[in-house]
Each structure stands twice: as C-alpha cells, then as structure tokens.
Design a protein around this motif. Structure first.
Motif, short mmCIF file in Angstrom:
data_model
loop_
_atom_site.label_atom_id
_atom_site.label_comp_id
_atom_site.label_asym_id
_atom_site.label_seq_id
_atom_site.Cartn_x
_atom_site.Cartn_y
_atom_site.Cartn_z
N ILE A 108 0.83 -1.20 0.00
CA ILE A 108 0.00 0.00 0.00
C ILE A 108 0.87 1.25 0.00
CG2 ILE A 108 -1.71 1.30 1.33
CD1 ILE A 108 -2.75 -1.41 2.34
N ASN A 109 1.94 1.24 0.78
CA ASN A 109 2.87 2.36 0.86
C ASN A 109 4.24 1.90 0.40
OD1 ASN A 109 0.96 4.12 2.08
ND2 ASN A 109 1.30 3.12 4.03
N PRO A 110 4.47 1.84 -0.92
CA PRO A 110 5.76 1.34 -1.41
C PRO A 110 6.89 2.29 -1.02
CG PRO A 110 4.51 2.29 -3.20
CD PRO A 110 3.61 2.29 -1.99
N CYS A 111 8.08 1.75 -0.97
CA CYS A 111 9.26 2.53 -0.66
C CYS A 111 9.53 3.49 -1.82
CB CYS A 111 10.45 1.60 -0.45
SG CYS A 111 11.92 2.47 0.08
#
Length: 99
Positions: free
Chosen positions: A4-7
C-alpha cells in the motif's frame, strides 16, 4: 514498506526531517534485541556483508578506472560514477545506523 505504501525512489530532506521528528524513541535497545534475536543477528550479518562488499567494489572500481575509461562509453562511465556515489552514500548510512 508494504504494497500500500511502497518505498519511494527518493525522499526530500524536508520529508526525511519530518519523519525523524515523529519517530518513536526506543527506551532500551537490549530488550528489542532479545525479542528479535536470530532475525536481528541475521540482519546484522547481512549489513556487515553489504559494507564489506561495497568497500571491495569501490576499491575495484577505483583500481580499474584507467581500463574502464578505455573500454566503456561516456554513458556507461556516468552510470558507474552514479553507482560509486550510491555505494558511498550506502556506506555512510550504514555507519550512521551503527552509531
């Protein structure tokens, strides 16, 4: 990071400073190490290997610089220069994480 919150590929100094201000402070690192013993030891080993390999790669790139200039195009040399910069930053980050 998760799906959901990629690097991100990059982060601004302002965003990094904001994350640092809101980071939780650990009271006792020894307790955390005891809870994650084997996994933390494996990670530490991988980080040490990364540091050693990065240093060896930088030394090899520096030693072979004259030969690389003759065998590589300008674009390839710029890419290798960028790789060197990232290796230096990675080593600095690794050193900072150990302090």
């Amino acid at each position: 990071m998760d799906a959901i919150n990629p690097c991100p590929d990059a982060i601004s100094f302002r965003a990094l400073a904001t994350l640092h201000q809101h980071a939780l402070v650990e009271a006792d690192g020894a307790r955390q190490e005891q809870r994650n013993g084997p996994a933390l030891q494996e990670l530490q080993g991988l980080l040490e290997q990364y540091g050693q390999l990065s240093q060896r790669l930088l030394a090899a790139l520096n030693a072979q610089a004259p030969a690389l200039k003759q065998q590589r195009s300008a674009r390839q040399l710029m890419a290798l220069g960028a790789l060197q910069a990232h290796l230096h930053m990675g080593l600095r980050a690794l050193a900072a994480s150990e302090d």
